[in-house]
Design a protein around this motif. Structure first.
Motif, PDB file in Angstrom:
ATOM      1  N   PRO A  26       0.828  -1.210   0.000  1.00  0.00           N
ATOM      2  CA  PRO A  26       0.000   0.000   0.000  1.00  0.00           C
ATOM      3  C   PRO A  26       0.862   1.260   0.000  1.00  0.00           C
ATOM      4  CG  PRO A  26      -0.048  -1.036   2.156  1.00  0.00           C
ATOM      5  CD  PRO A  26       0.752  -1.938   1.260  1.00  0.00           C
ATOM      6  N   THR A  27       0.308   2.321  -0.564  1.00  0.00           N
ATOM      7  CA  THR A  27       1.027   3.603  -0.603  1.00  0.00           C
ATOM      8  C   THR A  27       0.969   4.312   0.740  1.00  0.00           C
ATOM      9  OG1 THR A  27      -0.953   4.688  -1.452  1.00  0.00           O
ATOM     10  CG2 THR A  27       0.660   3.920  -3.077  1.00  0.00           C
ATOM     11  N   SER A  28       0.047   3.883   1.599  1.00  0.00           N
ATOM     12  CA  SER A  28      -0.086   4.467   2.932  1.00  0.00           C
ATOM     13  C   SER A  28      -0.233   3.338   3.946  1.00  0.00           C
ATOM     14  CB  SER A  28      -1.320   5.371   2.981  1.00  0.00           C
ATOM     15  OG  SER A  28      -1.583   5.770   4.308  1.00  0.00           O
ATOM     16  N   LEU A  29       0.234   3.571   5.162  1.00  0.00           N
ATOM     17  CA  LEU A  29       0.094   2.557   6.209  1.00  0.00           C
ATOM     18  C   LEU A  29      -1.223   2.677   6.958  1.00  0.00           C
ATOM     19  CD1 LEU A  29       3.736   2.395   7.597  1.00  0.00           C
ATOM     20  CD2 LEU A  29       2.611   0.898   5.956  1.00  0.00           C
ATOM     21  N   VAL A 113     -13.222  -9.533   7.657  1.00  0.00           N
ATOM     22  CA  VAL A 113     -11.816  -9.153   7.550  1.00  0.00           C
ATOM     23  C   VAL A 113     -11.267  -9.036   8.966  1.00  0.00           C
ATOM     24  CG1 VAL A 113     -10.196  -7.383   6.767  1.00  0.00           C
ATOM     25  CG2 VAL A 113     -12.209  -7.919   5.372  1.00  0.00           C
ATOM     26  N   LEU A 114     -10.125  -9.692   9.184  1.00  0.00           N
ATOM     27  CA  LEU A 114      -9.458  -9.623  10.484  1.00  0.00           C
ATOM     28  C   LEU A 114      -8.111  -8.935  10.317  1.00  0.00           C
ATOM     29  CD1 LEU A 114     -11.473 -12.076  10.834  1.00  0.00           C
ATOM     30  CD2 LEU A 114      -9.910 -12.843  12.585  1.00  0.00           C
ATOM     31  N   HIS A 115      -7.836  -8.003  11.221  1.00  0.00           N
ATOM     32  CA  HIS A 115      -6.534  -7.334  11.277  1.00  0.00           C
ATOM     33  C   HIS A 115      -5.955  -7.617  12.647  1.00  0.00           C
ATOM     34  CE1 HIS A 115      -4.097  -3.560  12.097  1.00  0.00           C
ATOM     35  NE2 HIS A 115      -3.437  -4.179  11.141  1.00  0.00           N
ATOM     36  N   ASN A 116      -4.834  -8.331  12.674  1.00  0.00           N
ATOM     37  CA  ASN A 116      -4.197  -8.733  13.935  1.00  0.00           C
ATOM     38  C   ASN A 116      -5.188  -9.440  14.861  1.00  0.00           C
ATOM     39  OD1 ASN A 116      -1.764  -7.707  13.069  1.00  0.00           O
ATOM     40  ND2 ASN A 116      -2.101  -5.722  14.018  1.00  0.00           N
ATOM     41  N   GLY A 117      -6.037 -10.294  14.268  1.00  0.00           N
ATOM     42  CA  GLY A 117      -6.991 -11.084  15.045  1.00  0.00           C
ATOM     43  C   GLY A 117      -8.258 -10.358  15.441  1.00  0.00           C
ATOM     44  N   VAL A 118      -8.375  -9.071  15.086  1.00  0.00           N
ATOM     45  CA  VAL A 118      -9.558  -8.283  15.443  1.00  0.00           C
ATOM     46  C   VAL A 118     -10.479  -8.195  14.226  1.00  0.00           C
ATOM     47  CG1 VAL A 118     -10.395  -6.013  16.179  1.00  0.00           C
ATOM     48  CG2 VAL A 118      -8.276  -6.946  17.148  1.00  0.00           C
ATOM     49  N   SER A 126     -10.870   2.671   9.928  1.00  0.00           N
ATOM     50  CA  SER A 126      -9.448   2.853   9.612  1.00  0.00           C
ATOM     51  C   SER A 126      -8.603   1.820  10.341  1.00  0.00           C
ATOM     52  CB  SER A 126      -8.982   4.235  10.067  1.00  0.00           C
ATOM     53  OG  SER A 126      -8.819   5.070   8.977  1.00  0.00           O
ATOM     54  N   ILE A 127      -7.584   1.338   9.652  1.00  0.00           N
ATOM     55  CA  ILE A 127      -6.637   0.430  10.276  1.00  0.00           C
ATOM     56  C   ILE A 127      -5.220   0.951  10.043  1.00  0.00           C
ATOM     57  CG2 ILE A 127      -8.092  -1.613  10.180  1.00  0.00           C
ATOM     58  CD1 ILE A 127      -6.602  -2.481   7.694  1.00  0.00           C
ATOM     59  N   GLU A 128      -4.371   0.721  11.018  1.00  0.00           N
ATOM     60  CA  GLU A 128      -2.958   1.103  10.932  1.00  0.00           C
ATOM     61  C   GLU A 128      -2.147  -0.156  10.666  1.00  0.00           C
ATOM     62  OE1 GLU A 128      -1.508   4.164  11.190  1.00  0.00           O
ATOM     63  OE2 GLU A 128      -3.493   5.099  11.375  1.00  0.00           O
ATOM     64  N   LEU A 129      -1.475  -0.201   9.533  1.00  0.00           N
ATOM     65  CA  LEU A 129      -0.633  -1.343   9.205  1.00  0.00           C
ATOM     66  C   LEU A 129       0.785  -1.094   9.699  1.00  0.00           C
ATOM     67  CD1 LEU A 129      -1.782  -1.964   5.533  1.00  0.00           C
ATOM     68  CD2 LEU A 129      -2.535  -3.145   7.588  1.00  0.00           C
ATOM     69  N   SER A 130       1.343  -2.107  10.310  1.00  0.00           N
ATOM     70  CA  SER A 130       2.743  -2.044  10.722  1.00  0.00           C
ATOM     71  C   SER A 130       3.243  -3.478  10.816  1.00  0.00           C
ATOM     72  CB  SER A 130       2.893  -1.324  12.057  1.00  0.00           C
ATOM     73  OG  SER A 130       2.200  -2.030  13.065  1.00  0.00           O
ATOM     74  N   PRO A 131       4.505  -3.691  10.506  1.00  0.00           N
ATOM     75  CA  PRO A 131       5.017  -5.071  10.600  1.00  0.00           C
ATOM     76  C   PRO A 131       4.948  -5.543  12.043  1.00  0.00           C
ATOM     77  CG  PRO A 131       6.579  -3.612   9.498  1.00  0.00           C
ATOM     78  CD  PRO A 131       5.499  -2.750  10.056  1.00  0.00           C
ATOM     79  N   PRO A 132       4.578  -6.698  12.355  1.00  0.00           N
ATOM     80  CA  PRO A 132       4.061  -7.737  11.456  1.00  0.00           C
ATOM     81  C   PRO A 132       2.530  -7.778  11.493  1.00  0.00           C
ATOM     82  CG  PRO A 132       4.689  -8.743  13.519  1.00  0.00           C
ATOM     83  CD  PRO A 132       4.873  -7.246  13.675  1.00  0.00           C
ATOM     84  N   SER A 133       1.862  -6.940  10.752  1.00  0.00           N
ATOM     85  CA  SER A 133       0.396  -6.972  10.701  1.00  0.00           C
ATOM     86  C   SER A 133      -0.068  -8.290  10.101  1.00  0.00           C
ATOM     87  CB  SER A 133      -0.145  -5.816   9.854  1.00  0.00           C
ATOM     88  OG  SER A 133      -0.152  -4.617  10.578  1.00  0.00           O
ATOM     89  N   SER A 134      -1.114  -8.837  10.681  1.00  0.00           N
ATOM     90  CA  SER A 134      -1.725 -10.064  10.191  1.00  0.00           C
ATOM     91  C   SER A 134      -3.068  -9.681   9.573  1.00  0.00           C
ATOM     92  CB  SER A 134      -1.921 -11.013  11.368  1.00  0.00           C
ATOM     93  OG  SER A 134      -2.759 -12.068  11.012  1.00  0.00           O
ATOM     94  N   LEU A 135      -3.254 -10.042   8.301  1.00  0.00           N
ATOM     95  CA  LEU A 135      -4.489  -9.707   7.596  1.00  0.00           C
ATOM     96  C   LEU A 135      -5.117 -10.984   7.056  1.00  0.00           C
ATOM     97  CD1 LEU A 135      -2.981  -6.702   5.650  1.00  0.00           C
ATOM     98  CD2 LEU A 135      -4.702  -6.531   7.453  1.00  0.00           C
ATOM     99  N   ALA A 136      -6.422 -11.153   7.296  1.00  0.00           N
ATOM    100  CA  ALA A 136      -7.101 -12.349   6.813  1.00  0.00           C
ATOM    101  C   ALA A 136      -8.519 -12.004   6.384  1.00  0.00           C
ATOM    102  CB  ALA A 136      -7.138 -13.419   7.903  1.00  0.00           C
TER     103      ALA A 136
END
Length: 146
Positions: A26-29, A113-118, A126-136
């Motif tokens: 992504p172009t933005s986190l 959609v789950l982001h870091n299990g949420v 809005s979601i903030e991506l940062s390593p190690p984000s988990s996306l499912a």
């Protein structure tokens, strides 16, 4: 920065891969759920298109080598070169249409959609991506009988 999105189908207590994992850059986190879905669907279509095209080409090459007739070979040789037929192009998918289907599927809870299990609830969330984000992406399959 790259992030991997996994897609699963929940069937009872089992989780089965639904689509191949895709890598997003992504172009933005900071993304909304809708933006994440758009990026993911576009990458899934690209990955599936390549995968299926390569499989189609491979099968076509094998069949053409196996079944190119002697008459075809002689005719082509008389014209200067023997070549294998080119595989026909598969129909292109409309990414915009597929993204809209996915957005509607999220809204109707066909998948989550789950982001870091949420579990994410809204397309404008809005979601903030940062390593190690988990996306499912999790496809929900109703049990028989309700």
């Amino acid at each position: 920065m790259e992030f991997v999105v996994h897609s699963y189908c929940l069937k009872g207590a089992r989780q089965e891969p639904l689509l191949p994992p895709v890598t997003l850059t992504p172009t933005s986190l900071t993304l909304t759920v809708a933006e994440l879905i758009r990026l993911t669907v576009a990458e899934q279509i690209a990955a599936l298109s390549v995968q299926h095209w390569l499989a189609h080409v491979s099968v076509r090459e094998v069949l053409d080598r196996q079944y190119l007739s002697e008459r075809d070979i002689l005719q082509q040789a008389s014209e200067g070169a023997v070549v294998m037929p080119q595989p026909s192009a598969s129909p292109d998918l409309d990414v915009g249409v597929e993204v809209e289907r996915a957005l509607k599927g999220f809204e109707t809870r066909a998948f989550r959609v789950l982001h870091n299990g949420v579990m994410l609830q809204r397309l404008d969330e809005s979601i903030e991506l940062s390593p190690p984000s988990s996306l499912a992406f999790i496809r929900l399959v109703p049990l028989i009988g309700g």
